[in-house]
Design an enzyme around this catalytic site. Sequence first.
Site, mmCIF file in Angstrom:
data_model
loop_
_atom_site.group_PDB
_atom_site.id
_atom_site.type_symbol
_atom_site.label_atom_id
_atom_site.label_comp_id
_atom_site.label_asym_id
_atom_site.label_seq_id
_atom_site.Cartn_x
_atom_site.Cartn_y
_atom_site.Cartn_z
ATOM 1 N N LEU A 179 0.842 -1.203 0.000
ATOM 2 C CA LEU A 179 0.000 0.000 0.000
ATOM 3 C C LEU A 179 0.878 1.253 0.000
ATOM 4 O O LEU A 179 0.765 2.110 -0.867
ATOM 5 C CB LEU A 179 -0.920 -0.031 1.235
ATOM 6 C CG LEU A 179 -1.775 1.210 1.492
ATOM 7 C CD1 LEU A 179 -2.759 1.436 0.346
ATOM 8 C CD2 LEU A 179 -2.549 1.063 2.805
ATOM 9 N N GLU A 223 1.001 -0.537 10.155
ATOM 10 C CA GLU A 223 -0.431 -0.847 10.148
ATOM 11 C C GLU A 223 -1.258 0.211 10.869
ATOM 12 O O GLU A 223 -2.150 -0.097 11.650
ATOM 13 C CB GLU A 223 -0.685 -2.257 10.698
ATOM 14 C CG GLU A 223 0.008 -3.277 9.811
ATOM 15 C CD GLU A 223 -0.441 -4.704 10.008
ATOM 16 O OE1 GLU A 223 -1.595 -4.930 10.388
ATOM 17 O OE2 GLU A 223 0.386 -5.609 9.761
#
Lengths: 382, 261
Positions: free
Chosen positions: A125, A366
């Site tokens: 990502l 995260e």
Amino acid sequence: MDIALSDNHLMIQRTVRDFAASEIAPYSAQWDEEGHFPAHIIAKLGELGITGLIFPSKYGGSDGDMLSLVVALEELAKVDSSVAITIEVLTSLSGPLLLHFGTEEQKQKWLVPMLQGKTIGAFALTEPDTGSDARGITTSAVLVDGHWAINGSKSYITNSGSSMTDFIIVAAVTGGDEAGKKEISNIVVPKDAPGLTVGSSYRKIGWRASDTHPLFFEDCRVPEGNLLGERGRGLAQFMKVLDGGRVAISAMAVGLIEVSLQMSLAHALKRRAFGKPLSDHQAIQFKLADMAVSVDLARLATYRAATLVDQGLPHKKEAAIAKLFSSEAALQAVDQAVQIHGGLGFMEDSPIARFYRDAKVLTIGEGTSEIQRMIIARELGC
Amino acid sequence: MNIIVCVKQVPDPQMPMASFKIDPATNKLVPTPGIPPVINGYDEQAVEAALRLKEANGGKITALSLGKELVSDVIKKPLSMGADELILLQDDAFEDGDDYVTAHALAAAIKKIGEYDLIICGRQASDFDSGVVGAGIGEILGLPVITIARDIKMTNGVIRVERVVPDGYEVVEASPPVVVTVSNELGQPRYPTLRGIMAAGRKQPTVWSAQDLGLDTTVSRMKLLKLYQPDKISQCEFIEGGSPAEAGVNLALKLREAKII
């Protein structure tokens, strides 16, 4: 809500603890120093069923619950955060994305071998110019003659370039509307896809034995059928998965706090200063007491979030609370553990030094601590 | 083939000696919180031996354990490693029994199970290290006993055991049923797999009392006079030498002088 470890959880805890003590702990310092990714350990964890722990037996998993994974990751992180994060990524990011959104064919091709411990997969990502702001990604994918042509680059991608890496799930912009709103989709890119270049391993302050690379896509071609789930649902897909990932990261933080306490207590009971053990000095007692409080609260928050996942109840806020509290508490715990160990804690001869370096990224990966606070505030109704 | 494996829950022997406390008045070990129970190491190897035999020949493995305060997730370990069934012998009447009572109860349970080709025990348990229960079971059941095995195989209906002796091993064969005790030379026991743990979680152990076995538990033959921790005296001598080879020679000379080799 009942938070209790069953016989199964306790047996998993014991098995992972025994495995980590004999197969991982003796080598962790060396792997860390050499930046060596211990592929054979990941394969063994696959044979034991840790990689498939929370996945359905239909795909070679063990039908375990989230609390089982939490217990296992806690034990791994007590010994080696690099091994723990490798397992975390495939059990909490790439694995669930395939499980929830992949076609049967995609699951057979990429999920099943990974759960058996034969391969690992990554989720890409973050980009050089975008991290927390997921909508800001610029890597693009355009359909050309039945293939996605991907262009752009990704940064800090765990599990993306090891000898075991099989695939990378890439978040890419696949279109947009007239108002400028991006359409983001997830596409599975096999490691050997033409046009994909895996950059050299990063030099990291912690998690050094985990596998982290930048990725470059230059007209990288993969079949149209490698699209994961529905086109344009990329953001929603990883938002769903990330909540579970946060619980898993929180479990790793709990492991680090626990081992900080255990090692500090053992040292304080043995080491003497001014004629008595360190543990008889109130200054040290208070540090140990604070660590005990931290590990208790971090664990409770983590187990609660995991239990909510297992009960199919909403857990966005609770996962963010657990991740935020546990990772911040882990940073304090490793800091105090070094302090209690004194000069020894500053030496790489002691695992404490490695734990100190490994803890920092827990407040970043995260979802940073700041992002967790945003989520919590949003859940409060702000 | 039907295999019965005897396993014992013991206090973790890896704990430092100082953490074990003895009550001199009762001659008993004081249960200390913080010493986690584990399966006796040799018994885990006995389970491993049984699993290897089952993999080679098929069959069923029944784990059998006598003890008090058995911890469910500990005593289920043989199941999580791959044993098919777990039978627990639990009764207050066993509490003050000696090794003879233990062997007697295990033998009665084995008789009650009925069908068996092989009974495997660890060579001894790490709590009191008596090492007699395996032989006792054989004696009571009138079966051949082969001790300190490093390998067990079943071929053409014959149990073939490699038995550890001081300078190597000897091969002993017997027709089943037979009792074999296993030593650490057998090799590392396997880790339970997660699937095994999940399967073990679904299994409930069978529990038998002394009455279920029709047992007289007043058959103790041993009288414990005194239980105590020996004084630990350690002497350490570094063997010097100009080179590693020379140090090796010096060590050998020292050992011969002490009549160790």
